[in-house]
Each structure stands twice: as C-alpha cells, then as structure tokens.
Design an enzyme around this catalytic site. Sequence first.
Site: not given
Length: 463
Positions: A114, A160, A281, A287, A289, A294, A321
């Site tokens: 522990n 915005h 792609s 394309k 990307n 992402e 523990y």
Amino acid sequence: MNKTESLWGGRFTEKADETFVEFNRSFNFDKQLFAADIEGCLGHCRGLENAGVLSSEDAKAIRKGLDLLLSQAAQRSDFFEDSAAEDVHSFIETKLNELIGDTGRKLHTGRSRNDQVATALRIWMRGAVDEVLRRIVNLQSALLHLADGNKVAVLPGYTHLQRAQPVLFAHWCLAYFEMLRRDYERFTQTRARINILPLASAALAGTSYPIDREAVAIDLGFDGITRNSLDAVSDRDFCIDLVYAASVTMMHLSRFAEDIILYCTTEFGFFTLSDKVSTGSSIMPQKKNPDSMELVRGKSGRVFGDLIALLTTMKGLPLAYNKDMQEDKEAVFDAFSTVRDSLEVSTIVIQNISVNKDQMLKAATSGYLNATELADYLAKKDIPFRRAHEIVGQIVLYAIDKGVELEELSLEEMQTFASEIEKDVFAKLTLEQTLNSKSAIGGTSNLAVNKALSEAKKYLADF
Ligand code: ARG
C-alpha cells in the site's frame, strides 16, 4: 507463464479461481512503474539499513539485485513477458528472490504494497509532470516564434463567432501563450503535492521499525513526508490533481485546435495547414483534412473521462486502502500520454502552419469592425455612449444597405446622423487607429503587444 511467488500463501487453503486471478491483475499496465518502484525499493532498503533493521551485507545484496533487475529490464526485450505476476510489485519481489534468494524476502520488512505503490506512483508521476512541463514550454516558444514572424498580421477578433474587432495576430498567439502559462503553473503546483513521501506508512497504521522517514525522503528526492499513515496509503488526490491539470490543458488545446480547424476552412482561409499534419480523403481527391487538430480536440474528451473515472472511483471509499484504487493507474497513464502527445502535435502544427495575411487583413477590414471606434468618437464629443451606440447602429444599417464600409461614406452622409461628426473622423476609422487605441496593458495595440511579446520572451528565457 512463469511461476510467481504468492504474497500471502500461509492463510489460504484453496487455489484462486483463474478468471479472478486475471481480473485481479494489474501487471499489464502497472509494469510502467517498474523503474519507479525499483527506485522506491532502493530508498526503502537504505532506510532499513540505516535503521539497523537490515545488515549492511543484506542491504548490499538487495541493492545489487535491484540494480541488476534494472539493467536486465533495459537489455532484455522479453524481460516483462510471460510473467504471471499480479502486479509490478510482486513481479519485482519474485525476480529479486530468484536472483538473490532468501535475502530478497527481507526487503518487504516494515513495508506494505500500500505504501509501496503510492511511493512508486508518486515517483513515476513527478517524472511525468516534468515531461509535460517541458512540452508546454516548447509549445509556448513555437507560438512566440510564430507571433514574432508575423508581427504585422491582423485578423478579426470574434464574439459569438461574429466579426467583432480587429486584433493583431500576435495578440491571438499570446492568448494561447497565457493559457499555457497557467497550465504550467497548475502542473507545477500539482508536482509539489505529488512529491511527498508516503513510505513507512506501511499497510495503514505506520511502521513499527525505527525508519528515519525524513532521511528517506531526502534520499529519494521528495520534498517532504506524509503526516498521517491512514491518509497516506489511501490518498489519490495527487492523481486527480494531475488528471485535472491535464484536463484543463486539453481543454485549452481543444479550443486552440478548434480555432485552427475553423481558420483553415476555405470559408475563412486564414491559415494553411502543412501537409505534414494533414490527411487526404480516400474518395475526394481535393481534400486536405486537419486530422491532427481534430484528434487533439477529440482526445480532450478522453482525458475528461479519466478525471471523472478517478473522482467516481474515489468518492465512496472507506479508509484506508481498497483495491478499487488499482484503477487509478490507467487513468493517470492515459491522461499523461494523451496530454504529452497532444502538446507535441500542437507544437508541430504551429511550427509548420502558414498564415495568409492578405486574407486575414481582408476579413479584419470588412464587416464594420471599426463601428465601436465611431461610437467612441461620438462619446468623446460628449454624446452619451448609449446614444452614440444607437446613432452608429443607424449608420451601419445605412452602410449595409449601400453595400459600403463606414469609412467609404462621405462626411455629409455621416453628418445626417450626427452633426458632431467632423473631417477628423476618417483618421479614427482606420485599421491602425482601431488597433492602436487599445493601448492599455493587455490590449491589442502595437505597443501593448510588443511589450507583451518581450515580456513573454523574458519569461521563456528563464527555462
Ligand atoms: N496493485 C495494487 C494497486 O495498484 C498494489 C497494492 C495492493 N495492495 C493490496 N493491499 N492488495 O493498488
């Protein structure tokens, strides 16, 4: 599978169920703690020796054995394979006993898994934090470099997601620089809480051997020792702290990624992402990307998940523990490697991005981003700001209808809305003036941003 010594044979008469044995195991992931646990073992061994619990001969044999294990792990690619160990701690114990026999079995004196696991995890985590800190600084210098190389670039600032007021591109870079500065601070504070030694708390009640805990802490590079053994073996705040710090950094990186993804669209066209960090792609030949960004945005979700997992695991646990706590490691490991890699990829993105100044300038100078300047101009002519706001709103409406910008209206046209408007208004509506009027500290004027850039450079020079 190799045989592994059971840590608790004496009390048991039945063999453990195979399915449960697998379920109970953590070796597949906690073997990452191997070097950290050996470090903790070495510290404990010296602590026992200094307390006169281990003879110097035994301590020497144990240290030699542990060192040998370290070099075997570095040299043999199959070192961790085929082990049936429950966890990294029993793995080390079995291997040590194989090497040096019964003397190895003395190492666990005055210690429990522990306090052992809490120590190993803290040793591992302080190293992990140092790696993250380095990468935060790398990303900050990449941002600063980009800002420096594009000092005259401007882009629209948004609220915005509607064009609001122009800002210097360097100001945008420095906004993320500031977030990362706080992230650095958060990780540093986290490190200070991690670097406290729980060893010699034993199972839960403390050790009955005269170990000088403070000396062991100094020996192992800890900044202090835990003050309560019950807390020391069951505290995982330091894990939550790290995953929280990682979550906030990921949240920042995710916002950064979102800005980049958006600004790389044809619709915005502010940045062009390098081929190095983009994908194509399989069907649409045109394309390109922004997968790198992402994924950074996407991976923030898993780190937040790690945080919730840890908090939920801990919330109902009685002292001290409980085996539930074995679940801490995967969350910590995952959050760490995700934030580390996301910082690194974001740095590569920044180092390879191109900034389309003309496109950004076009966007920053169309869409009435200087309307607030005109309202301020009227307010300075003693028209109450609310009234000035309304007048400019009407002028904007008129200009939209005519399909021109404010500065393209004639003085006479403007004066039909407010007779206070004079020829000097045109000087107020230029991009330069719109930017440079924001001259207070933290604003986007050339002067304020240049000061911020030199301050940021000074900050980084200290690393
Ligand atoms: N693998 C365990 C963990 O990560 C080590 C501690 C085990 N302690 C125990 N009392 N079963 O939590």
